[in-house]
Design a protein around this motif. Structure first.
Motif, PDB file in Angstrom:
ATOM      1  N   PHE A 142      70.747   3.285 -29.117  1.00 56.89           N
ATOM      2  CA  PHE A 142      71.213   4.248 -30.138  1.00 56.89           C
ATOM      3  C   PHE A 142      70.790   5.665 -29.732  1.00 56.89           C
ATOM      4  O   PHE A 142      69.913   6.264 -30.368  1.00 56.89           O
ATOM      5  CB  PHE A 142      70.623   3.892 -31.512  1.00 56.89           C
TER       6      PHE A 142
ATOM      7  N   LYS B  90      64.825   3.613 -42.300  1.00 54.17           N
ATOM      8  CA  LYS B  90      64.203   4.695 -41.514  1.00 54.17           C
ATOM      9  C   LYS B  90      64.605   6.020 -42.167  1.00 54.17           C
ATOM     10  O   LYS B  90      63.795   6.940 -42.347  1.00 54.17           O
ATOM     11  CB  LYS B  90      64.711   4.673 -40.064  1.00 54.17           C
TER      12      LYS B  90
ATOM     13  N   GLU C  12      61.534  -4.667 -31.393  1.00 49.47           N
ATOM     14  CA  GLU C  12      62.231  -3.487 -30.859  1.00 49.47           C
ATOM     15  C   GLU C  12      61.222  -2.413 -30.440  1.00 49.47           C
ATOM     16  O   GLU C  12      60.245  -2.157 -31.141  1.00 49.47           O
ATOM     17  CB  GLU C  12      63.161  -2.926 -31.944  1.00 49.47           C
TER      18      GLU C  12
ATOM     19  N   TRP D 126      70.389   8.571 -32.495  1.00 49.26           N
ATOM     20  CA  TRP D 126      69.620   8.468 -33.741  1.00 49.26           C
ATOM     21  C   TRP D 126      68.492   9.494 -33.846  1.00 49.26           C
ATOM     22  O   TRP D 126      68.204  10.012 -34.918  1.00 49.26           O
ATOM     23  CB  TRP D 126      69.027   7.067 -33.892  1.00 49.26           C
TER      24      TRP D 126
ATOM     25  N   TRP E 299      62.149  -8.743 -35.149  1.00 48.88           N
ATOM     26  CA  TRP E 299      62.646  -7.546 -34.441  1.00 48.88           C
ATOM     27  C   TRP E 299      62.075  -6.269 -35.080  1.00 48.88           C
ATOM     28  O   TRP E 299      61.810  -5.288 -34.393  1.00 48.88           O
ATOM     29  CB  TRP E 299      64.179  -7.574 -34.529  1.00 48.88           C
TER      30      TRP E 299
ATOM     31  N   ALA F 122      75.048  -5.714 -36.423  1.00 43.49           N
ATOM     32  CA  ALA F 122      74.099  -4.620 -36.248  1.00 43.49           C
ATOM     33  C   ALA F 122      73.630  -4.546 -34.799  1.00 43.49           C
ATOM     34  O   ALA F 122      73.318  -3.488 -34.284  1.00 43.49           O
ATOM     35  CB  ALA F 122      72.909  -4.812 -37.170  1.00 43.49           C
TER      36      ALA F 122
ATOM     37  N   SER G 216      66.982  -1.085 -43.164  1.00 40.36           N
ATOM     38  CA  SER G 216      67.162  -1.058 -41.717  1.00 40.36           C
ATOM     39  C   SER G 216      67.260   0.376 -41.198  1.00 40.36           C
ATOM     40  O   SER G 216      66.388   1.177 -41.506  1.00 40.36           O
ATOM     41  CB  SER G 216      68.401  -1.887 -41.367  1.00 40.36           C
ATOM     42  N   ARG G 217      68.317   0.755 -40.468  1.00 43.80           N
ATOM     43  CA  ARG G 217      68.374   2.151 -40.003  1.00 43.80           C
ATOM     44  C   ARG G 217      68.404   3.105 -41.212  1.00 43.80           C
ATOM     45  O   ARG G 217      67.971   4.241 -41.113  1.00 43.80           O
ATOM     46  CB  ARG G 217      69.584   2.367 -39.080  1.00 43.80           C
TER      47      ARG G 217
ATOM     48  N   ILE H  10      65.389   1.198 -28.572  1.00 42.77           N
ATOM     49  CA  ILE H  10      66.114   1.891 -29.654  1.00 42.77           C
ATOM     50  C   ILE H  10      66.782   3.164 -29.125  1.00 42.77           C
ATOM     51  O   ILE H  10      67.929   3.474 -29.464  1.00 42.77           O
ATOM     52  CB  ILE H  10      65.179   2.159 -30.865  1.00 42.77           C
TER      53      ILE H  10
HETATM   54  C1  GTR Z   1      69.419  -2.875 -35.078  1.00 47.07           C
HETATM   55  C2  GTR Z   1      68.406  -1.831 -34.662  1.00 47.07           C
HETATM   56  C3  GTR Z   1      67.372  -1.708 -35.713  1.00 47.07           C
HETATM   57  C4  GTR Z   1      67.944  -1.600 -37.106  1.00 47.07           C
HETATM   58  C5  GTR Z   1      69.218  -2.406 -37.313  1.00 47.07           C
HETATM   59  C6  GTR Z   1      70.100  -1.977 -38.483  1.00 47.07           C
HETATM   60  O1  GTR Z   1      70.343  -3.111 -34.117  1.00 47.07           O
HETATM   61  O2  GTR Z   1      67.861  -2.231 -33.438  1.00 47.07           O
HETATM   62  O3  GTR Z   1      66.525  -0.622 -35.415  1.00 47.07           O
HETATM   63  O4  GTR Z   1      68.142  -0.290 -37.458  1.00 47.07           O
HETATM   64  O5  GTR Z   1      70.043  -2.358 -36.226  1.00 47.07           O
HETATM   65  O6  GTR Z   1      70.118  -0.833 -38.882  1.00 47.07           O
HETATM   66  O7  GTR Z   1      70.833  -2.824 -38.959  1.00 47.07           O
END
Ligand code: GTR
Length: 428
Positions: A309, A266, A300, A312, A353, A12, A262-263, A305
């Motif tokens: 990314f 969001k 983070e 995003w 993080w 990730a 994670s993402r 971010i």
């Molecule tokens: C990381 C990112 C996070 C999170 C994560 C994921 O690298 O910094 O915001 O989204 O990835 O989605 O696994």
């Protein structure tokens, strides 16, 4: 092979766009005493200064203002649903899980062209009544969710990882993410699981928004600074999956929990904030740009971010890199948009993080909106609870021991929370 959580976490961080130099230049703050002082925007004061003292004022004025802030400054503006969505059942069996469940694989076409299209995998426990469901996007293809040889391999682009060959999924990863989905547990509790590979909607790398649904639906010409980014695209895809569930007779589409990690956590929050058909929303370790308060700059940050990314969020969001205090919003307001529907946020102790305390505080500062709409008792926690001690009202939160991941423990809490709200009529 198995996609071990460690491998997943390492991958990730090493995504396209996240150059190693970037990681070296950025030193995250993990010291609570170095969190800068900040003042959060008040979700219960309108842009013109009017205090929001009634549910009616929230509904008719303030909620719309906040939604517009997130569209304009953060995730970008999504298009309306396509006029004619098309669905095709690719495969169906009533012999899944030893005959206890129905499996369906349904392709959702977004437009007149055949691609991009979303392949939705459903496992539905056999029942006389339509059942409630969890809906979530997955990182590594539907076939990684459960070791069932009948699940089709995704055809879309896939980011590099174990078992990914020339950016395509392979048999090697079948069942590799099963611990994150707990199919048997979910079904044994009377819920269906619907999931789809997020790359079907929009591949997770920055190509100037040519591929995925951006390429299909964006008007020609320069992109405005509030044009939708990838998170908005994935959230839009979740709403299209819900469009299908509304036509699925075995599922009760009024009782669908949207969930993501994670993402994709969001993404679940943003999908639930915009689309009020989602009855319940779950954020698993969503962190920066998800449940965590941006102003804390713990772990983070916006700069990190947006730099790692760039695809995003919308372009406007980058203006707030290192200027978090100027943002007209923060993530407690995203959770407030879900009110009065139940929302659960989960953190992990070693996932610094993602700023677990910032995730808790966002829930806590969303609670006044829930209280206005529903009365007292919506979130029974003033202080952050100890590890492995979930708190559950209409808002729920836990921090469990362990790493950035989705575990059986997390699912056990989501099921308890869903039992509370989806087995009876949830607030809407
Ligand atoms: C990381 C990112 C996070 C999170 C994560 C994921 O690298 O910094 O915001 O989204 O990835 O989605 O696994």
């Amino acid at each position: 092979m198995k996609l071990l959580p460690n491998t997943l976490a390492a991958l990730a961080i090493l995504l396209p766009g996240a150059a190693p130099a970037l990681a070296q230049r950025f030193v995250p703050n993990y010291d609570e005493s170095k969190v800068p002082p900040y003042t959060l925007p008040d979700p219960l004061v309108c842009a013109d200064g009017t205090p929001v003292t009634t549910p009616k004022l929230w509904r008719t004025k303030r909620r719309g203002e906040i939604l517009e802030l997130f569209r304009r400054y953060m995730y970008g503006r999504s298009p309306a649903p396509p006029k004619q969505l098309r669905f095709r059942v690719l495969e169906q069996s009533d012999q899944a899980l030893g005959g206890r469940a129905v499996r369906k694989q349904v392709r959702i076409f977004f437009g007149p062209k055949d691609k991009p299209a979303l392949d939705l995998l459903l496992y539905i426990p056999k029942s006389k009544q339509p059942v409630p469901a969890f809906l979530g996007l997955n990182f590594w293809g539907n076939h990684a969710v459960f070791p069932d040889p009948a699940i089709r391999l995704p055809e879309s682009w896939m980011r590099p990882g174990p078992g990914v060959v020339n950016n395509r999924a392979s048999e090697e990863t079948r069942g590799g993410a099963a611990s994150r989905w707990q199919v048997e547990l979910i079904l044994s509790r009377g819920y269906a699981l619907a999931t789809a590979y997020y790359g079907d909607i929009d591949p997770d790398y920055h190509d100037g928004f040519q591929n995925g649904v951006h390429g299909l639906l964006d008007p020609p010409g320069a992109r405005p600074p509030d044009a939708w980014g990838a998170i908005s695209a994935w959230a839009w895809g979740l709403s299209r999956a819900l469009d299908y569930l509304e036509r699925e007779p075995l599922v009760d589409a009024r009782r669908v929990a949207v969930m993501g990690h994670s993402r994709l956590g969001k993404t679940a929050l943003w999908a639930g904030a915009q689309d009020e058909r989602f009855a319940l929303v779950i954020s698993n370790n969503s962190g920066c740009g998800g449940a965590a308060l941006s102003r804390r700059r713990f772990g983070e940050t916006l700069w990190r971010i947006n730099t790692a990314f760039p695809h995003w969020f919308c372009e406007n969001f980058k203006k707030y890199n290192n200027r978090e205090d100027q943002l007209p919003l923060d993530q407690h307001m995203l959770i407030a948009l879900i009110a009065p529907r139940p929302c659960y946020v989960a953190s992990a102790q070693e996932d610094r993080w993602a700023d677990p305390r910032g995730e808790f505080l966002a829930v806590k500062h969303a609670a006044p909106v829930y209280r206005l709409l529903l009365g007292p008792g919506v979130f029974p926690a003033e202080e952050m609870p100890p590890v492995n001690r979930p708190v559950m009202g209409v808002l729920g939160y836990h921090i469990r021991t362990g790493k950035h991941d989705v575990t059986r423990y997390d699912w056990e809490q989501y099921l308890r929370f869903a039992d509370r709200w989806l087995q009876k009529k949830a607030p809407r």
